[in-house]
Scaffold this motif. Structure first.
Motif, PDB file in Angstrom:
ATOM      1  N   MET A   1       1.018  -1.402   0.083  1.00  0.00           N
ATOM      2  CA  MET A   1       0.039   0.006  -0.135  1.00  0.00           C
ATOM      3  C   MET A   1       0.866   1.079  -0.007  1.00  0.00           C
ATOM      4  O   MET A   1       1.715   1.480   0.735  1.00  0.00           O
ATOM      5  CB  MET A   1      -0.869  -0.201   1.203  1.00  0.00           C
ATOM      6  N   LEU A   2       0.462   2.213  -0.596  1.00  0.00           N
ATOM      7  CA  LEU A   2       1.446   3.536  -0.933  1.00  0.00           C
ATOM      8  C   LEU A   2       0.807   4.291   0.285  1.00  0.00           C
ATOM      9  O   LEU A   2      -0.242   4.688   0.229  1.00  0.00           O
ATOM     10  CB  LEU A   2       1.150   4.062  -2.338  1.00  0.00           C
TER      11      LEU A   2
ATOM     12  N   PRO B   1      -0.905  11.489   8.731  1.00  0.00           N
ATOM     13  CA  PRO B   1      -1.601  11.084  10.136  1.00  0.00           C
ATOM     14  C   PRO B   1      -1.605   9.416  10.259  1.00  0.00           C
ATOM     15  O   PRO B   1      -1.471   8.827  11.336  1.00  0.00           O
ATOM     16  CB  PRO B   1      -2.971  11.417   9.801  1.00  0.00           C
ATOM     17  N   LEU B   2      -1.678   8.677   8.997  1.00  0.00           N
ATOM     18  CA  LEU B   2      -1.604   7.207   9.166  1.00  0.00           C
ATOM     19  C   LEU B   2      -0.489   6.509   9.756  1.00  0.00           C
ATOM     20  O   LEU B   2      -0.150   5.778  10.312  1.00  0.00           O
ATOM     21  CB  LEU B   2      -2.064   6.785   7.740  1.00  0.00           C
ATOM     22  N   ILE B   3       0.530   7.387   9.120  1.00  0.00           N
ATOM     23  CA  ILE B   3       1.898   6.867   9.717  1.00  0.00           C
ATOM     24  C   ILE B   3       2.210   7.049  10.931  1.00  0.00           C
ATOM     25  O   ILE B   3       2.791   6.204  11.888  1.00  0.00           O
ATOM     26  CB  ILE B   3       3.037   7.481   8.566  1.00  0.00           C
TER      27      ILE B   3
ATOM     28  N   PHE C   1      -7.204   1.361  10.703  1.00  0.00           N
ATOM     29  CA  PHE C   1      -7.616   0.476   9.750  1.00  0.00           C
ATOM     30  C   PHE C   1      -9.189   1.017   9.301  1.00  0.00           C
ATOM     31  O   PHE C   1      -9.333   0.897   8.058  1.00  0.00           O
ATOM     32  CB  PHE C   1      -8.205  -0.893  10.558  1.00  0.00           C
ATOM     33  N   TYR C   2      -9.810   1.930   9.901  1.00  0.00           N
ATOM     34  CA  TYR C   2     -11.029   2.404   9.390  1.00  0.00           C
ATOM     35  C   TYR C   2     -10.449   3.293   8.433  1.00  0.00           C
ATOM     36  O   TYR C   2     -11.082   3.311   7.393  1.00  0.00           O
ATOM     37  CB  TYR C   2     -11.753   3.448  10.650  1.00  0.00           C
ATOM     38  N   ASN C   3      -9.338   4.264   8.566  1.00  0.00           N
ATOM     39  CA  ASN C   3      -8.886   4.956   7.388  1.00  0.00           C
ATOM     40  C   ASN C   3      -8.559   4.430   6.250  1.00  0.00           C
ATOM     41  O   ASN C   3      -8.607   4.736   5.045  1.00  0.00           O
ATOM     42  CB  ASN C   3      -7.744   5.958   8.262  1.00  0.00           C
ATOM     43  N   LEU C   4      -7.917   3.286   6.499  1.00  0.00           N
ATOM     44  CA  LEU C   4      -7.349   2.259   5.385  1.00  0.00           C
ATOM     45  C   LEU C   4      -8.468   1.824   4.423  1.00  0.00           C
ATOM     46  O   LEU C   4      -8.316   1.769   3.322  1.00  0.00           O
ATOM     47  CB  LEU C   4      -6.214   1.184   5.930  1.00  0.00           C
ATOM     48  N   ARG C   5      -9.494   1.240   5.278  1.00  0.00           N
ATOM     49  CA  ARG C   5     -10.491   0.649   4.591  1.00  0.00           C
ATOM     50  C   ARG C   5     -11.322   1.663   3.845  1.00  0.00           C
ATOM     51  O   ARG C   5     -12.034   1.613   2.892  1.00  0.00           O
ATOM     52  CB  ARG C   5     -11.732   0.171   5.464  1.00  0.00           C
ATOM     53  N   THR C   6     -11.521   3.102   4.320  1.00  0.00           N
ATOM     54  CA  THR C   6     -12.267   4.080   3.683  1.00  0.00           C
ATOM     55  C   THR C   6     -11.409   5.068   2.876  1.00  0.00           C
ATOM     56  O   THR C   6     -12.148   5.967   2.355  1.00  0.00           O
ATOM     57  CB  THR C   6     -12.952   4.772   5.016  1.00  0.00           C
ATOM     58  N   ARG C   7     -10.095   4.611   2.846  1.00  0.00           N
ATOM     59  CA  ARG C   7      -9.362   5.457   1.937  1.00  0.00           C
ATOM     60  C   ARG C   7      -9.529   5.228   0.268  1.00  0.00           C
ATOM     61  O   ARG C   7      -9.868   3.997  -0.063  1.00  0.00           O
ATOM     62  CB  ARG C   7      -7.950   4.855   2.203  1.00  0.00           C
ATOM     63  N   GLU C   8      -9.674   6.225  -0.298  1.00  0.00           N
ATOM     64  CA  GLU C   8     -10.062   6.346  -1.783  1.00  0.00           C
ATOM     65  C   GLU C   8      -8.993   5.806  -2.525  1.00  0.00           C
ATOM     66  O   GLU C   8      -7.642   6.131  -2.262  1.00  0.00           O
ATOM     67  CB  GLU C   8     -10.443   7.721  -2.296  1.00  0.00           C
TER      68      GLU C   8
ATOM     69  N   GLN D   1      -3.853   4.711  -5.818  1.00  0.00           N
ATOM     70  CA  GLN D   1      -3.401   4.047  -4.489  1.00  0.00           C
ATOM     71  C   GLN D   1      -3.895   2.846  -4.508  1.00  0.00           C
ATOM     72  O   GLN D   1      -3.726   2.000  -3.675  1.00  0.00           O
ATOM     73  CB  GLN D   1      -4.040   5.114  -3.180  1.00  0.00           C
ATOM     74  N   THR D   2      -4.147   2.183  -5.741  1.00  0.00           N
ATOM     75  CA  THR D   2      -4.336   0.592  -5.802  1.00  0.00           C
ATOM     76  C   THR D   2      -2.935  -0.088  -6.295  1.00  0.00           C
ATOM     77  O   THR D   2      -2.041   0.605  -6.607  1.00  0.00           O
ATOM     78  CB  THR D   2      -5.460   0.494  -6.877  1.00  0.00           C
ATOM     79  N   ARG D   3      -3.138  -1.412  -6.324  1.00  0.00           N
ATOM     80  CA  ARG D   3      -2.115  -2.126  -6.834  1.00  0.00           C
ATOM     81  C   ARG D   3      -2.295  -2.614  -8.411  1.00  0.00           C
ATOM     82  O   ARG D   3      -1.514  -3.274  -8.953  1.00  0.00           O
ATOM     83  CB  ARG D   3      -1.946  -3.571  -6.353  1.00  0.00           C
ATOM     84  N   LEU D   4      -3.222  -1.860  -9.010  1.00  0.00           N
ATOM     85  CA  LEU D   4      -3.184  -2.129 -10.471  1.00  0.00           C
ATOM     86  C   LEU D   4      -3.346  -0.824 -11.234  1.00  0.00           C
ATOM     87  O   LEU D   4      -3.747   0.449 -10.905  1.00  0.00           O
ATOM     88  CB  LEU D   4      -4.654  -2.601 -10.586  1.00  0.00           C
TER      89      LEU D   4
END
Ligand code: SF4
Ligand code: SF4
Length: 465
Positions: free
Chosen positions: A74-75, A82-84, A340-347, A384-387
């Protein structure tokens, strides 16, 4: 003075403040066997991590010049600071939680300072210069030709492993593929990284080959705050004074001599040179070497083992549920939950649109001679995706119906996974559509290859009346 020694004097520093190079004795036993296994696993993880990829993305990459971090594919960019912070704070609190229960288990079992010294550098020393007695003789006695050869071989191996570790460390910042390319090219093509590898090789050599336990004893901030993190019910390496005292040779030892035979073996094996019989000390890194050493002696004397052992400071059974751990645990759950909430809702797409800094707007004429207002923006998009994905940028139908036009040099924009692109975006509006306030709010739509739509608001500016 306690037993003829000042218990408050650092054993690895002499009266003038110079470093005394400690040579602890080798030890075998239950804890040593398990610690060695853990150390090899940790070393393997350290060396292997930069070479592991998930769907073409590195598992872990800390690209500081680009202000990018890739963590488990994940980038994270500068806007994810803030996530870091949440990640680092969870780790720090996790360490405090573990310490409150199991004491300095991190220091003795997982700290890189211990792992590298014990698993690599100390082993090289034993391999080249022999047992601790032979090495102590080399430290003080005159050197023969063979001794010089052994020392030379030791330092060649030290430099080699330090260089390997420095390269591996740099791979966390540049990626393993780039590191391989750089290694195959002359240093002149990558001066910065070449100098960094040299610097880290020197630093590792200095720290693991020479400075060693000094770091734990006089520099490590974690070691300094132990008195805050530990409490009476935390686990620690402790000496059972009730059973061991009065020790052999003590003026108090009469008919009722304790189990300690004053063999000094626990002191001989200690990497920080302390005597655990003086009680818990800041220098104790809970490496458990003295437990194995004393158990070995007790076994030979046919006495029960455990004169030095891992137990709670107050001698009561280990308590996991206590105020400190509940407080740490609740905070960790909160931080990890938010993370985890932020990671899940991250665009999956991060978009930043900035007004170009030159003229705020330009008045021009179209082919029919009608006046138009042109606004210029810069759009930064991060996939921010892997594709890899295409992103089409357009105005809403209600806006195009009014004659608004969006122009870009390239649209749709192809963005590789975990990549950022900056494009110029122009919006043209007929001047008669501009209200007297000189501002128009509009929306643009960005759709990805899977037709997921992202909307952003823009403010156009023009002449006000
Ligand atoms: S190893 Fe055990 S018996 Fe020997 S000095 Fe240390 S505590 Fe006493
Ligand atoms: S006192 Fe024992 S556990 Fe503590 S550092 Fe020395 S040998 Fe390791």
């Amino acid at each position: 003075l306690k037993n003829g020694k000042d218990p408050f004097k650092l054993t690895s520093i002499d009266e003038l403040g110079s470093h005394i190079h400690l040579i602890p004795a080798e030890v075998r036993g239950f804890f040593m066997t398990h610690r060695t296994r853990v150390q090899w696993v940790l070393l393997f993880i350290f060396l292997a991590l930069p070479w592991i990829s998930i769907q073409g993305q590195p598992l872990l990459l800390l690209n500081i010049p680009q202000r990018e971090f890739i963590f488990f594919g994940m980038l994270f960019k500068a806007h994810d600071a803030p996530l870091i912070f949440l990640l680092l704070a969870s780790f720090a609190l996790g360490l405090a939680f573990v310490t409150a229960i199991w004491g300095r288990v991190w220091c003795g079992w997982a700290c890189p300072q211990t792992v590298f010294i014990e698993a690599v550098y100390r082993r090289i020393e034993i391999l080249t210069e022999g047992s601790y007695l032979q090495r102590r003789r080399l430290q003080t006695g005159p050197l023969s030709f063979g001794d010089v050869g052994r020392k030379l071989l030791k330092w060649i191996l030290f430099v080699t492993v330090s260089s390997v570790f420095a390269h591996s460390f740099i791979a966390y910042f540049v990626g393993s593929k780039k590191l391989l390319v750089m290694m195959q090219n002359p240093p002149g093509e990558n001066w910065t990284y070449f100098v960094m590898v040299l610097f880290f090789t020197g630093l590792l050599l200095f720290n693991f080959a020479w400075f060693r336990e000094q770091f734990c004893v006089i520099m490590c901030p974690y070691g300094r705050i132990q008195s805050v993190l530990l409490d009476a019910s935390s686990l620690a390496v402790t000496y059972d004074a009730e059973r061991g005292e009065p020790r052999k040779g003590s003026p108090l030892a009469g008919k009722s001599q304790g189990d300690c035979v004053s063999c000094q073996r626990c002191v001989e094996v200690c990497p920080t040179g302390i005597d655990i019989r003086n009680g818990l000390q800041m220098e104790c890194i809970a490496c458990t070497a003295c437990i194995d050493a004393c158990d070995e002696i007790m076994t030979k004397l046919k006495k029960p083992t455990g004169l030095i052992s891992y137990k709670t400071l107050n001698g009561e059974p280990l308590r996991i549920v206590k105020f400190k751990t509940l407080a740490h645990g609740a905070l960790i759950l909160l931080l990890v939950g938010v993370l985890f909430y932020n990671l899940r809702t991250r665009e999956p797409l991060n978009i930043a649109i900035l007004r170009a800094i030159e003229t705020p707007y330009v008045v021009s004429k179209d082919e029919k001679g009608a006046s138009q207002i042109l606004n210029h923006f810069r759009i930064h998009m991060t996939n921010q995706t892997r594709l890899d994905s295409y992103y089409s940028i357009r105005l809403l139908p209600t806006e195009t119906e009014q004659g608004f036009q969006l122009t870009m040099a390239q649209n749709p924009v192809l963005l590789k996974a975990n990549n950022t692109e900056t494009s110029h975006l122009f919006i043209r509006v007929p001047q008669e559509k501009f209200p007297s306030s000189g501002q128009i709010q509009l929306k643009i739509e960005i759709s990805d290859s899977e037709n997921k739509i992202f909307e952003r608001e823009l403010t156009l500016i023009g002449p006000s009346t």
